[in-house]
Design a protein around this motif. Structure first.
Motif, PDB file in Angstrom:
ATOM      1  N   ILE A 127       0.867  -1.156  -0.276  1.00 19.12           N
ATOM      2  CA  ILE A 127      -0.013   0.042   0.197  1.00 19.12           C
ATOM      3  C   ILE A 127       0.983   1.055   0.148  1.00 19.12           C
ATOM      4  N   GLU A 128       1.884   1.315   1.068  1.00 18.76           N
ATOM      5  CA  GLU A 128       3.017   2.157   1.177  1.00 18.76           C
ATOM      6  C   GLU A 128       3.742   2.573  -0.839  1.00 18.76           C
ATOM      7  N   ILE A 129       3.321   2.181  -1.763  1.00 18.39           N
ATOM      8  CA  ILE A 129       4.565   1.982  -2.663  1.00 18.39           C
ATOM      9  C   ILE A 129       3.448   2.588  -3.590  1.00 18.39           C
ATOM     10  N   SER A 130       2.094   1.608  -3.211  1.00 16.11           N
ATOM     11  CA  SER A 130       1.205   2.121  -4.388  1.00 16.11           C
ATOM     12  C   SER A 130      -0.086   4.210  -4.302  1.00 16.11           C
ATOM     13  N   GLN A 131       0.354   3.999  -2.555  1.00 16.03           N
ATOM     14  CA  GLN A 131       0.754   5.962  -2.514  1.00 16.03           C
ATOM     15  C   GLN A 131       1.433   6.290  -3.177  1.00 16.03           C
ATOM     16  N   ARG A 132       2.347   6.075  -3.062  1.00 14.02           N
ATOM     17  CA  ARG A 132       3.239   6.719  -3.595  1.00 14.02           C
ATOM     18  C   ARG A 132       3.339   7.554  -5.194  1.00 14.02           C
ATOM     19  N   LEU A 133       2.889   6.142  -5.461  1.00 17.10           N
ATOM     20  CA  LEU A 133       2.813   6.283  -6.984  1.00 17.10           C
ATOM     21  C   LEU A 133       1.520   7.332  -7.347  1.00 17.10           C
ATOM     22  N   LEU A 134       0.434   6.635  -6.523  1.00 15.07           N
ATOM     23  CA  LEU A 134      -0.739   7.840  -6.366  1.00 15.07           C
ATOM     24  C   LEU A 134      -0.256   9.342  -6.402  1.00 15.07           C
ATOM     25  N   ASP A 135       0.490   9.555  -5.396  1.00 17.66           N
ATOM     26  CA  ASP A 135       0.746  10.933  -4.890  1.00 17.66           C
ATOM     27  C   ASP A 135       1.760  11.305  -6.377  1.00 17.66           C
ATOM     28  N   LYS A 136       2.513  10.731  -7.019  1.00 12.44           N
ATOM     29  CA  LYS A 136       3.566  11.426  -7.823  1.00 12.44           C
ATOM     30  C   LYS A 136       2.517  11.320  -9.203  1.00 12.44           C
ATOM     31  N   ARG A 137       1.148  10.382  -9.336  1.00 11.23           N
ATOM     32  CA  ARG A 137       0.732  10.660 -10.834  1.00 11.23           C
ATOM     33  C   ARG A 137      -0.390  11.772 -10.839  1.00 11.23           C
ATOM     34  N   TYR A 138      -0.544  11.785  -9.287  1.00  6.81           N
ATOM     35  CA  TYR A 138      -1.844  13.181  -9.129  1.00  6.81           C
ATOM     36  C   TYR A 138      -1.004  14.793  -8.650  1.00  6.81           C
ATOM     37  N   SER A 139       0.341  14.332  -8.774  1.00  8.40           N
ATOM     38  CA  SER A 139       1.273  15.391  -8.483  1.00  8.40           C
ATOM     39  C   SER A 139       0.551  16.056  -7.117  1.00  8.40           C
ATOM     40  N   GLY A 140       0.853  15.213  -6.582  1.00  2.00           N
ATOM     41  CA  GLY A 140       0.559  15.608  -4.850  1.00  2.00           C
ATOM     42  C   GLY A 140      -0.414  16.274  -4.276  1.00  2.00           C
ATOM     43  N   ASP A 141      -1.648  15.901  -4.906  1.00  3.74           N
ATOM     44  CA  ASP A 141      -2.998  16.606  -5.070  1.00  3.74           C
ATOM     45  C   ASP A 141      -3.688  15.186  -4.568  1.00  3.74           C
ATOM     46  N   THR A 142      -4.145  15.278  -3.368  1.00  7.45           N
ATOM     47  CA  THR A 142      -4.857  13.911  -2.571  1.00  7.45           C
ATOM     48  C   THR A 142      -6.254  13.912  -3.340  1.00  7.45           C
ATOM     49  N   THR A 143      -6.844  14.819  -3.491  1.00 13.45           N
ATOM     50  CA  THR A 143      -8.308  15.548  -4.045  1.00 13.45           C
ATOM     51  C   THR A 143      -8.692  15.201  -5.030  1.00 13.45           C
ATOM     52  N   LYS A 144      -7.399  14.602  -6.028  1.00 11.63           N
ATOM     53  CA  LYS A 144      -8.295  13.583  -7.637  1.00 11.63           C
ATOM     54  C   LYS A 144      -7.952  11.992  -6.946  1.00 11.63           C
ATOM     55  N   LYS A 145      -7.853  12.097  -5.824  1.00  8.89           N
ATOM     56  CA  LYS A 145      -7.732  10.268  -5.472  1.00  8.89           C
ATOM     57  C   LYS A 145      -9.235   9.900  -6.004  1.00  8.89           C
ATOM     58  N   ASP A 146      -9.383   9.214  -6.118  1.00  2.00           N
ATOM     59  CA  ASP A 146     -10.966   8.506  -5.759  1.00  2.00           C
ATOM     60  C   ASP A 146     -11.633   8.241  -5.225  1.00  2.00           C
ATOM     61  N   LEU A 147     -12.620   7.429  -5.168  1.00  2.00           N
ATOM     62  CA  LEU A 147     -13.587   7.275  -3.293  1.00  2.00           C
ATOM     63  C   LEU A 147     -12.402   5.941  -2.755  1.00  2.00           C
ATOM     64  N   HIS A 148     -11.837   4.813  -4.064  1.00  2.00           N
ATOM     65  CA  HIS A 148     -11.330   3.622  -3.719  1.00  2.00           C
ATOM     66  C   HIS A 148      -9.785   4.211  -2.960  1.00  2.00           C
ATOM     67  N   GLU A 149      -8.951   5.513  -3.645  1.00  2.00           N
ATOM     68  CA  GLU A 149      -7.518   5.091  -4.134  1.00  2.00           C
ATOM     69  C   GLU A 149      -7.485   5.902  -2.555  1.00  2.00           C
ATOM     70  N   SER A 150      -8.241   6.726  -1.835  1.00  2.00           N
ATOM     71  CA  SER A 150      -7.797   7.315  -1.036  1.00  2.00           C
ATOM     72  C   SER A 150      -8.335   7.078   0.212  1.00  2.00           C
ATOM     73  N   ASN A 151      -8.931   5.758   0.617  1.00  2.00           N
ATOM     74  CA  ASN A 151      -9.676   4.361   1.666  1.00  2.00           C
ATOM     75  C   ASN A 151      -8.520   4.245   1.779  1.00  2.00           C
ATOM     76  N   LEU A 152      -7.354   4.436   2.346  1.00  2.00           N
ATOM     77  CA  LEU A 152      -6.513   3.727   3.381  1.00  2.00           C
ATOM     78  C   LEU A 152      -6.597   1.583   3.534  1.00  2.00           C
ATOM     79  N   GLU A 153      -7.749   1.572   4.720  1.00  2.00           N
ATOM     80  CA  GLU A 153      -8.585   1.180   5.626  1.00  2.00           C
ATOM     81  C   GLU A 153      -8.900  -0.431   4.321  1.00  2.00           C
ATOM     82  N   PHE A 154      -9.733  -0.010   3.242  1.00  2.00           N
ATOM     83  CA  PHE A 154     -10.814  -0.327   2.248  1.00  2.00           C
ATOM     84  C   PHE A 154      -8.893  -1.247   1.465  1.00  2.00           C
ATOM     85  N   LEU A 155      -7.755  -0.203   0.860  1.00  2.00           N
ATOM     86  CA  LEU A 155      -6.997  -0.986   0.238  1.00  2.00           C
ATOM     87  C   LEU A 155      -6.256  -1.597   1.394  1.00  2.00           C
TER      88      LEU A 155
END
Length: 145
Positions: free
Chosen positions: A71-99
């Protein structure tokens, strides 16, 4: 899955074409198990297999390869994809417990259903695409016999 099979790839499958899918019925195991109590997992997997492969008559995969990314690596990849803008993550991407639950479900499913696991990380970093690709190709070739 059913509509895609009937409309697009049933005839290829029936003629012997090798089909590689990036998601299939096994995806349900990952996402739905994450919502269930641990004591319900086995019954759900049995039901899912019966439903998909007996009732719907979808072809059962010869092999399943699960690409495991912590999860920590996938979150880093998402942060890179969205240039650090966490508001761009979808419902599942932003739910760490679900992931975390999905990954736990995937590893459980892999264990009980004999999936192949490709660890996409090494020493806290993502492996190279070529390295992961080569491992996946080898697993596919082994499955084909």
């Amino acid at each position: 899955r059913y509509a895609s099979y009937k409309q697009f790839w049933q005839s290829d499958y029936e003629s012997g074409t090798v089909i590689l899918a990036d998601r299939y019925a096994t995806s349900n195991a990952i996402y739905q198990l994450s919502k269930l109590a641990e004591n319900e997992r086995t019954d759900y997997l049995n039901w899912l297999e019966f439903y998909e492969y007996s009732q719907l008559q979808l072809p059962k995969p010869d092999a399943v390869i699960y690409l495991d990314v912590p999860i920590e690596i996938s979150q880093r990849l998402l942060d890179k994809r969205y240039s650090g803008d966490t508001t761009k993550k979808d419902l599942h991407e932003s739910n760490l417990e679900f992931l975390k639950q999905c990954r736990k479900s995937a590893l459980y499913s892999a264990q009980v259903q004999s999936w192949q696991i490709v660890s996409c990380a090494k020493d806290g970093d993502l492996r190279s695409i070529d390295d992961i690709h080569n491992e996946v190709v080898q697993l596919v070739l082994n499955a084909l016999g």
